[in-house]
Write an enzyme that holds these catalytic residues in place. Structure first.
Site, PDB file in Angstrom:
ATOM      1  N   ASN A  10       1.090  -1.100  -0.050  1.00  0.00           N
ATOM      2  CA  ASN A  10       0.063   0.176   0.032  1.00  0.00           C
ATOM      3  C   ASN A  10       1.016   1.476   0.099  1.00  0.00           C
ATOM      4  O   ASN A  10       1.503   1.531   0.944  1.00  0.00           O
ATOM      5  CB  ASN A  10      -0.873  -0.025   1.153  1.00  0.00           C
ATOM      6  CG  ASN A  10      -1.735   0.972   1.376  1.00  0.00           C
ATOM      7  OD1 ASN A  10      -1.556   2.093   0.594  1.00  0.00           O
ATOM      8  ND2 ASN A  10      -2.221   1.393   2.411  1.00  0.00           N
ATOM      9  N   LYS A  12       0.171   4.556  -0.374  1.00  0.00           N
ATOM     10  CA  LYS A  12      -0.462   5.321   0.410  1.00  0.00           C
ATOM     11  C   LYS A  12      -0.240   6.553  -0.577  1.00  0.00           C
ATOM     12  O   LYS A  12      -0.184   6.651  -1.745  1.00  0.00           O
ATOM     13  CB  LYS A  12      -0.126   5.442   1.697  1.00  0.00           C
ATOM     14  CG  LYS A  12      -0.204   4.297   2.662  1.00  0.00           C
ATOM     15  CD  LYS A  12      -0.038   4.550   4.367  1.00  0.00           C
ATOM     16  CE  LYS A  12      -0.486   3.155   4.879  1.00  0.00           C
ATOM     17  NZ  LYS A  12       0.056   3.437   6.202  1.00  0.00           N
ATOM     18  N   HIS A  96      -9.680   1.349   5.082  1.00  0.00           N
ATOM     19  CA  HIS A  96      -8.316   1.524   5.690  1.00  0.00           C
ATOM     20  C   HIS A  96      -8.533   2.539   6.839  1.00  0.00           C
ATOM     21  O   HIS A  96      -9.477   3.504   6.915  1.00  0.00           O
ATOM     22  CB  HIS A  96      -7.315   1.952   4.670  1.00  0.00           C
ATOM     23  CG  HIS A  96      -5.984   1.873   5.510  1.00  0.00           C
ATOM     24  ND1 HIS A  96      -5.200   3.052   6.189  1.00  0.00           N
ATOM     25  CD2 HIS A  96      -4.762   1.098   5.135  1.00  0.00           C
ATOM     26  CE1 HIS A  96      -4.165   2.603   6.555  1.00  0.00           C
ATOM     27  NE2 HIS A  96      -3.830   1.515   5.831  1.00  0.00           N
ATOM     28  N   GLU A  98      -6.733   4.833   7.980  1.00  0.00           N
ATOM     29  CA  GLU A  98      -6.437   6.370   7.698  1.00  0.00           C
ATOM     30  C   GLU A  98      -7.597   7.061   6.951  1.00  0.00           C
ATOM     31  O   GLU A  98      -8.193   8.169   7.093  1.00  0.00           O
ATOM     32  CB  GLU A  98      -5.282   6.413   6.792  1.00  0.00           C
ATOM     33  CG  GLU A  98      -3.913   5.949   7.497  1.00  0.00           C
ATOM     34  CD  GLU A  98      -3.011   5.489   6.782  1.00  0.00           C
ATOM     35  OE1 GLU A  98      -3.046   5.522   5.474  1.00  0.00           O
ATOM     36  OE2 GLU A  98      -2.070   4.962   7.219  1.00  0.00           O
ATOM     37  N   GLU A 168      -5.285  -4.957  10.778  1.00  0.00           N
ATOM     38  CA  GLU A 168      -4.335  -3.664  10.731  1.00  0.00           C
ATOM     39  C   GLU A 168      -4.597  -3.127  12.101  1.00  0.00           C
ATOM     40  O   GLU A 168      -5.396  -2.171  11.997  1.00  0.00           O
ATOM     41  CB  GLU A 168      -4.575  -2.741   9.580  1.00  0.00           C
ATOM     42  CG  GLU A 168      -3.922  -3.303   8.193  1.00  0.00           C
ATOM     43  CD  GLU A 168      -3.551  -2.283   7.168  1.00  0.00           C
ATOM     44  OE1 GLU A 168      -2.348  -2.627   6.944  1.00  0.00           O
ATOM     45  OE2 GLU A 168      -3.932  -1.295   7.218  1.00  0.00           O
ATOM     46  N   GLY A 174       2.423   2.479  10.765  1.00  0.00           N
ATOM     47  CA  GLY A 174       3.438   3.516  10.890  1.00  0.00           C
ATOM     48  C   GLY A 174       4.128   3.916  12.040  1.00  0.00           C
ATOM     49  O   GLY A 174       4.639   5.193  12.070  1.00  0.00           O
ATOM     50  N   SER A 214       3.614  -1.694  10.442  1.00  0.00           N
ATOM     51  CA  SER A 214       5.036  -2.028  10.677  1.00  0.00           C
ATOM     52  C   SER A 214       5.559  -3.376  10.094  1.00  0.00           C
ATOM     53  O   SER A 214       6.384  -3.702  11.026  1.00  0.00           O
ATOM     54  CB  SER A 214       5.087  -1.664  11.962  1.00  0.00           C
ATOM     55  OG  SER A 214       4.880  -0.095  12.267  1.00  0.00           O
TER      56      SER A 214
HETATM   57  P1  13P Z   1       3.163   0.678   7.586  1.00  0.00           P
HETATM   58  O1  13P Z   1       3.586  -0.773   7.322  1.00  0.00           O
HETATM   59  O2  13P Z   1       3.867   1.712   7.416  1.00  0.00           O
HETATM   60  O3  13P Z   1       2.938   0.466   9.183  1.00  0.00           O
HETATM   61  O4  13P Z   1       1.560   0.693   7.088  1.00  0.00           O
HETATM   62  C1  13P Z   1       0.442  -0.316   7.216  1.00  0.00           C
HETATM   63  C2  13P Z   1      -0.519   0.101   6.544  1.00  0.00           C
HETATM   64  O5  13P Z   1      -1.442   0.877   6.947  1.00  0.00           O
HETATM   65  C3  13P Z   1      -0.886  -0.673   5.299  1.00  0.00           C
HETATM   66  O6  13P Z   1      -2.066  -0.593   4.814  1.00  0.00           O
END
Ligand code: 13P
Length: 253
Positions: A10, A12, A96, A98, A168, A174, A214
């Site tokens: 992903n 982002k 997601h 976010e 997640e 993150g 992560s």
């Molecule tokens: P990170 O791997 O940067 O923690 O992000 C995970 C994520 O949100 C994947 O969709």
């Protein structure tokens, strides 16, 4: 039952057109001939076509990070499932954290997106997970239960093979603080059990459940060695071909 592992990147809101092309080509070249895990790259909308071009003819699939659940029309700024299929997507990420927290997407809209995407033939990576506060209050299972119940409402049984779930935990995204392999396994077992209640045991056994939060080359093998952790949804570490490919290789054991 053995499920093929599935690792998706992903990206982002990252990369440029040149960077996206280089990253996709790098992953493609390093994974040439590799078929021991399923792999997808999920770039931002503007780069979907060029990533699809870069991986054409390989086993690497392309996914989008969002979809809007309406046929074409007056929906300024939105993109529907047919458009995503048209530019070469096989997958779309929905739900997601976010988008839930920063954009304010609610379960009802998320459910419409899941149904829309699946009906049109996309494979949906449906994301769920608890916050740290919820985990500390022992609400992890009730949060997952709620998100599953809402997100999968009226998703017909004959379409659930197009569904992937990504667990997640919000506190792991993150932050550099991944869930332990045991925490991930425990959540995945709960998700599979709940899915078997909503549908049936056979569908639940086939369901691919990714872990996200992560994931790095250093922790990928241990996380994915858990019997119910069927792959990874990778954020930060998917932005470099070397680290993403190392995670994909770790998935294959
Ligand atoms: P990170 O791997 O940067 O923690 O992000 C995970 C994520 O949100 C994947 O969709």
């Amino acid at each position: 039952m053995s499920r093929k592992k599935f690792v998706a990147g992903n990206w982002k809101m990252n990369t440029t057109s040149a960077g996206a092309k280089a990253l996709a080509s790098g992953v493609r070249d390093q994974l040439a001939g590799f078929d021991r895990a399923d792999v997808a790259l999920c770039p931002p909308f503007p780069y979907l076509s060029l990533v699809a071009d870069a991986v054409r003819g390989t086993a690497i699939a392309v996914g989008a990070q969002n979809v809007f659940p309406e046929p074409q029309g007056a929906f300024t700024g939105e993109v529907n499932a047919e458009m995503l299929l048209d530019v070469g997507c096989r997958y779309v990420i929905v739900g997601h954290s976010e988008r839930r927290t920063i954009i304010g997407e609610k379960d009802e809209l998320i459910n419409r997106k899941v149904r829309h995407a699946i009906q049109h033939g996309l494979h949906v990576i449906f994301c769920i997970g608890e916050t740290l506060e919820q985990r500390e209050a022992n609400q992890t299972e009730s949060v997952l239960d709620n998100q599953l119940t809402w997100g999968l409402r009226e998703v017909p049984k004959d379409q659930v093979d197009r569904l992937i779930i990504a667990y997640e935990p919000v506190w792991a995204i993150g932050t550099g603080r991944n869930a332990t392999a045991q925490q991930a396994q425990q959540a995945h077992v709960f998700i599979r059990w709940r899915f078997s209640q909503i549908y049936d045991n056979d569908s639940a056994q086939r369901l691919v459940i990714q872990y996200g939060g992560s994931v790095k080359p250093e922790n990928a093998a241990e996380l994915m060695s858990q019997p119910d952790v069927d792959g990874a949804l990778v954020g930060g570490a998917s932005l470099k071909a070397d680290s993403f490919v190392a995670i994909v290789r770790a998935a294959a054991g």
